[in-house]
Scaffold this motif. Structure first.
Motif, short mmCIF file in Angstrom:
data_model
loop_
_atom_site.label_atom_id
_atom_site.label_comp_id
_atom_site.label_asym_id
_atom_site.label_seq_id
_atom_site.Cartn_x
_atom_site.Cartn_y
_atom_site.Cartn_z
N LEU A 150 6.15 28.34 58.53
CA LEU A 150 5.55 26.84 58.86
C LEU A 150 4.14 27.03 59.47
O LEU A 150 3.14 26.45 59.17
CB LEU A 150 6.36 26.32 60.10
N LYS A 151 3.95 28.27 60.06
CA LYS A 151 2.49 28.50 60.98
C LYS A 151 1.64 29.19 59.80
O LYS A 151 0.43 29.00 60.18
CB LYS A 151 2.96 29.51 62.01
N GLU A 152 2.11 29.78 58.87
CA GLU A 152 1.15 30.49 57.95
C GLU A 152 0.41 29.73 57.31
O GLU A 152 -0.94 29.93 56.71
CB GLU A 152 1.97 31.44 57.18
N LYS A 153 0.75 28.50 57.21
CA LYS A 153 -0.29 27.49 56.49
C LYS A 153 -1.62 27.25 57.17
O LYS A 153 -2.73 26.83 56.49
CB LYS A 153 0.40 26.14 56.49
N ILE A 154 -1.80 27.82 58.51
CA ILE A 154 -2.87 27.41 59.40
C ILE A 154 -3.52 28.70 59.70
O ILE A 154 -4.63 28.64 60.52
CB ILE A 154 -2.77 26.58 60.41
N LEU A 155 -3.07 29.72 59.27
CA LEU A 155 -3.37 31.23 59.49
C LEU A 155 -4.37 31.78 58.52
O LEU A 155 -3.86 31.72 57.32
CB LEU A 155 -2.24 31.90 59.94
N SER A 156 -5.35 32.76 58.71
CA SER A 156 -5.70 33.52 57.81
C SER A 156 -4.90 34.73 57.52
O SER A 156 -3.88 34.87 58.21
CB SER A 156 -7.08 34.18 58.61
N ALA A 157 -5.30 35.42 56.37
CA ALA A 157 -4.43 36.57 55.99
C ALA A 157 -4.60 37.82 57.03
O ALA A 157 -3.20 38.12 57.19
CB ALA A 157 -5.05 37.18 54.65
N THR A 158 -5.53 37.93 57.62
CA THR A 158 -5.58 38.90 58.80
C THR A 158 -4.62 38.58 60.11
O THR A 158 -3.88 39.43 60.41
CB THR A 158 -6.96 39.19 59.16
N THR A 159 -4.98 37.17 60.30
CA THR A 159 -3.88 36.92 61.50
C THR A 159 -2.54 36.93 61.13
O THR A 159 -1.74 37.13 62.03
CB THR A 159 -4.45 35.34 61.78
N LYS A 160 -2.08 36.58 59.91
CA LYS A 160 -0.79 36.44 59.58
C LYS A 160 -0.06 37.83 59.55
O LYS A 160 1.09 37.96 59.90
CB LYS A 160 -0.76 35.81 58.26
N ARG A 161 -0.86 38.98 59.30
CA ARG A 161 -0.63 40.30 59.05
C ARG A 161 -0.20 40.51 60.68
O ARG A 161 0.91 41.30 60.82
CB ARG A 161 -1.26 41.10 58.50
N SER A 217 3.66 31.85 70.42
CA SER A 217 3.39 30.76 69.31
C SER A 217 4.40 30.64 68.41
O SER A 217 4.74 29.49 68.12
CB SER A 217 2.03 31.35 68.49
N ILE A 218 5.13 31.38 67.90
CA ILE A 218 6.27 31.27 67.23
C ILE A 218 7.36 30.48 67.70
O ILE A 218 8.06 29.62 67.17
CB ILE A 218 6.75 32.59 66.51
N ILE A 219 7.60 30.73 68.85
CA ILE A 219 8.82 30.14 69.57
C ILE A 219 8.43 28.71 69.97
O ILE A 219 9.24 27.75 69.68
CB ILE A 219 9.03 30.67 71.03
N GLN A 220 7.15 28.36 69.92
CA GLN A 220 6.71 27.01 70.24
C GLN A 220 7.17 26.07 68.97
O GLN A 220 7.40 25.06 68.99
CB GLN A 220 5.29 26.71 70.77
N VAL A 221 7.04 26.77 67.85
CA VAL A 221 7.21 26.08 66.58
C VAL A 221 8.80 25.93 66.44
O VAL A 221 9.07 24.84 65.86
CB VAL A 221 6.80 27.05 65.28
N LEU A 222 9.28 26.65 66.95
CA LEU A 222 10.93 26.51 67.11
C LEU A 222 11.43 25.40 67.75
O LEU A 222 12.36 24.32 67.60
CB LEU A 222 11.66 27.82 67.25
N VAL A 223 10.67 25.34 69.07
CA VAL A 223 10.78 23.97 70.00
C VAL A 223 10.31 22.84 69.45
O VAL A 223 11.20 21.88 69.35
CB VAL A 223 9.96 24.61 71.19
N ASP A 224 9.23 22.66 68.64
CA ASP A 224 8.63 21.61 68.04
C ASP A 224 9.87 21.17 66.97
O ASP A 224 9.92 19.93 66.71
CB ASP A 224 7.38 21.74 67.45
N ASN A 225 10.34 22.12 66.35
CA ASN A 225 11.23 21.78 65.18
C ASN A 225 13.05 21.50 65.89
O ASN A 225 13.81 21.92 65.07
CB ASN A 225 11.32 22.65 64.12
N ASP A 226 12.99 21.47 67.10
CA ASP A 226 14.39 21.32 67.66
C ASP A 226 15.62 22.35 67.39
O ASP A 226 16.55 22.17 67.32
CB ASP A 226 14.85 19.88 67.35
N ILE A 227 14.87 23.60 67.19
CA ILE A 227 15.67 24.69 67.02
C ILE A 227 16.16 25.23 68.37
O ILE A 227 17.31 25.82 68.38
CB ILE A 227 15.23 25.76 66.19
#
Length: 343
Positions: A150-161, A217-227
């Protein structure tokens, strides 16, 4: 049959007249939030006024800060202050006064909370017993993979790595040190803190803070999606990191290095000059493509760390060192290990 106006008036009275008599002056003002115009360097708080029983005038009371200023984003601070404001308003309506002994009110609220907590606990136990067999839990690996996708849509290739590398290290550490943790709901603050302490011991505070930021940052995505219910990593404070200053070369040593590279590795020498004369970061020079150099106007464009694109004028002393770029592939990288312009 009562009309809409009559119904609304009736409900309004039920809501507010229990807190104070509308025929007399209110004893308090509605609590408000001070957000310093969004300045996170200043303290944010909730404030209100209460009527002094002796003077009969509304007097500004001591602001309430709580834990709001421990958070470092506008959204987090505002979220906690909105909650404080609601709770404060509820207490004022129930009779709280900064000029009186509120022991009886505190006793009433505590007794009510204990009864409510017992009832809710019983309900939750029943719900959990019904849901255990029906709701499959997401594993830690699945959850982090979901969050990253979900987060990779807003990340550059370097940041994703960078994210992928940190997640990989964390999952590897879990398998070795906490193999019993299988599901994402088993993960908690204590486990992540132990991992971050291990990173700190092996590397340093800066790397430890980077791991904390990316995992949060990843954990926040999980919170936002009620996981999961909350981002417990936000409660882990960052450590103070003191950067080490790089040693500066003397003028004589710099000239010796340049003289040596001019014969042994002219590409590396030109690369160093691009960093030095254009005030660019090394990674920014690595990203440069042949097409990023404007040969006509002697300028270059580069993707910067903190802005989409920045333009630099190429100094004359650097321009004279450049080979003819007209015949090179425009999509090729300007610097490669063995030649100018290539893959």
């Amino acid at each position: 049959m009562p009309n809409f106006k009559e119904l609304l008036t009736f409900e309004y009275k039920n809501e507010y007249e229990s807190a104070y008599d509308l025929s007399v002056k209110r004893n308090f003002s509605n609590p408000k939030i001070y957000s310093a115009n969004g300045d996170l360097k200043k303290r944010w708080y909730v404030y209100f006024s209460f009527r002094n029983p002796k003077s009969g005038k509304l007097v500004r009371q001591t602001p309430f800060y709580g834990d709001a200023n421990k958070y470092h984003t506008k959204e987090d601070r505002l979220s906690i202050l909105v909650t404080y404001r609601k709770v404060l308003l509820r207490l004022l309506k129930k009779g709280y006064s900064p000029y009186a002994d509120n022991s009886e009110l505190h006793h009433q609220l505590r007794s009510k909370n204990e009864i409510t907590s017992t009832q809710n606990l019983s309900k939750d136990e029943n719900k959990n017993s019904e849901a255990v067999s029906d709701e499959p839990k997401m594993t830690v690996e699945e959850a982090f993979d979901f969050g990253l996708k979900l987060k990779e849509k807003i990340l550059s290739a370097t940041t994703k790595r960078g994210y992928e590398n940190k997640i990989k290290n964390f999952l590897k550490w879990l398998k070795v040190n906490r193999p019993e943790i299988k599901n994402i709901t088993d993960l908690d603050k204590k486990v992540v803190t132990t991992f971050l302490n291990d990173v700190l011991d092996r590397t340093g505070p800066r790397n430890r803070n980077n791991f904390r930021t990316d995992l949060s940052s990843i954990i926040q995505v999980l919170v936002d999606n009620d996981i999961i219910g909350q981002n417990f990593i936000k409660k882990i404070p960052p450590l103070k990191s003191i950067p080490e200053r790089n040693k500066t070369y003397s003028q004589d040593l710099q000239e010796k290095i340049f003289d040596y590279l001019e014969i042994e590795d002219p590409i590396l020498l030109l690369y160093i000059k691009f960093i030095s004369y254009n005030f660019l970061r090394p990674i920014e020079v690595c990203r440069l493509k042949v097409k990023d150099l404007d040969l006509k106007h002697k300028k270059l464009q580069v993707k910067a760390k903190n802005s989409p694109l920045k333009t630099k004028i190429i100094p004359e002393l650097l321009w004279s060192d450049l080979p003819d770029l007209n015949k090179l592939d425009k999509e090729g990288l300007l610097f490669t290990p063995d030649k100018i312009g290539g893959e």
